[in-house]
Design a protein around this motif. Structure first.
Motif, PDB file in Angstrom:
ATOM      1  N   ALA A 116      -3.935  -2.256  -6.750  1.00 28.76           N
ATOM      2  CA  ALA A 116      -3.164  -3.106  -7.665  1.00 28.76           C
ATOM      3  C   ALA A 116      -2.785  -4.418  -6.980  1.00 28.76           C
ATOM      4  CB  ALA A 116      -1.922  -2.358  -8.141  1.00 28.76           C
ATOM      5  N   PRO A 117      -3.747  -5.314  -6.781  1.00 29.13           N
ATOM      6  CA  PRO A 117      -3.429  -6.580  -6.117  1.00 29.13           C
ATOM      7  C   PRO A 117      -2.490  -7.474  -6.928  1.00 29.13           C
ATOM      8  CG  PRO A 117      -5.677  -6.600  -6.947  1.00 29.13           C
ATOM      9  CD  PRO A 117      -5.153  -5.208  -7.128  1.00 29.13           C
ATOM     10  N   GLU A 118      -2.236  -7.108  -8.168  1.00 28.33           N
ATOM     11  CA  GLU A 118      -1.266  -7.857  -8.978  1.00 28.33           C
ATOM     12  C   GLU A 118       0.139  -7.727  -8.401  1.00 28.33           C
ATOM     13  OE1 GLU A 118      -4.283  -6.062 -11.944  1.00 28.33           O
ATOM     14  OE2 GLU A 118      -3.299  -5.454 -10.093  1.00 28.33           O
ATOM     15  N   VAL A 119       0.376  -6.664  -7.623  1.00 30.37           N
ATOM     16  CA  VAL A 119       1.681  -6.468  -6.992  1.00 30.37           C
ATOM     17  C   VAL A 119       1.761  -7.403  -5.795  1.00 30.37           C
ATOM     18  CG1 VAL A 119       3.216  -4.856  -5.804  1.00 30.37           C
ATOM     19  CG2 VAL A 119       1.829  -4.061  -7.727  1.00 30.37           C
ATOM     20  N   THR A 120       2.677  -8.366  -5.879  1.00 30.10           N
ATOM     21  CA  THR A 120       2.834  -9.336  -4.798  1.00 30.10           C
ATOM     22  C   THR A 120       4.146  -9.157  -4.050  1.00 30.10           C
ATOM     23  OG1 THR A 120       3.744 -10.951  -6.349  1.00 30.10           O
ATOM     24  CG2 THR A 120       1.355 -11.045  -5.926  1.00 30.10           C
ATOM     25  N   ALA A 121       5.041  -8.326  -4.586  1.00 36.63           N
ATOM     26  CA  ALA A 121       6.319  -8.054  -3.922  1.00 36.63           C
ATOM     27  C   ALA A 121       6.745  -6.629  -4.249  1.00 36.63           C
ATOM     28  CB  ALA A 121       7.392  -9.038  -4.387  1.00 36.63           C
TER      29      ALA A 121
END
Length: 153
Positions: free
Chosen positions: A127-132
């Motif tokens: 899930a590279p959409e998770v940035t934090a």
């Protein structure tokens, strides 16, 4: 686009690398390779029976490629949950904000377990959409034991 056509475009891009516009040519080369791999992966995903594809989704490198080419069959919430299931200690998804890329996670029990870096690594492929990541820790319970032995009075 056929592999031969892609090969010709790649050769053209390589020819430009010798010139002054090397960065542009390099970016063009990467786009061409991404298109080739994306087309091939799309055909592979379409040809696989759903059960066979489902078994492959736990492989981080394949999951990452499917996400990169927008071919992963699961939505971001399912992929976050899948990534968290690979951790040695239970961690649950409390919420995900797509606008900020922030995943709020909750440990389901206290203990030393895995660190935030382990969690971020698990999420990176799936899930590279998770940035934090915001990690809620469970409340520590007061340990109540037997009363100490009575001493002389």
């Amino acid at each position: 686009m056929t592999p031969e056509q892609t090969g010709a475009r790649i050769q053209e891009a390589l020819d430009h690398l010798a010139g002054a516009d090397a960065q542009e040519a390099g970016e063009h080369l990467v786009r061409e390779l991404m298109a080739l791999y994306g087309d091939a992966l799309a055909r592979l995903v379409q040809a696989l029976p759903p059960a066979a594809l489902a078994r492959l989704l736990d492989e981080p490198s394949l999951a990452g490629l499917l996400v990169l080419h927008d071919l992963h069959p699961e939505d971001v919430t399912a992929r976050i949950t899948r990534a968290l299931a690979t951790l040695p200690e239970p961690v649950d998804l409390a919420a995900f904000d797509p606008a900020t890329g922030t995943a709020r996670l909750r440990r389901t029990r206290s203990g030393c377990g895995c660190g935030e870096q382990d969690i971020e690594n698990a999420l990176a492929c799936h899930a590279p959409e998770v940035t934090a990541v915001e990690l809620e820790r469970p409340a520590e319970l007061l340990q109540i034991g037997a009363r100490p032995p009575a001493g002389p009075r």
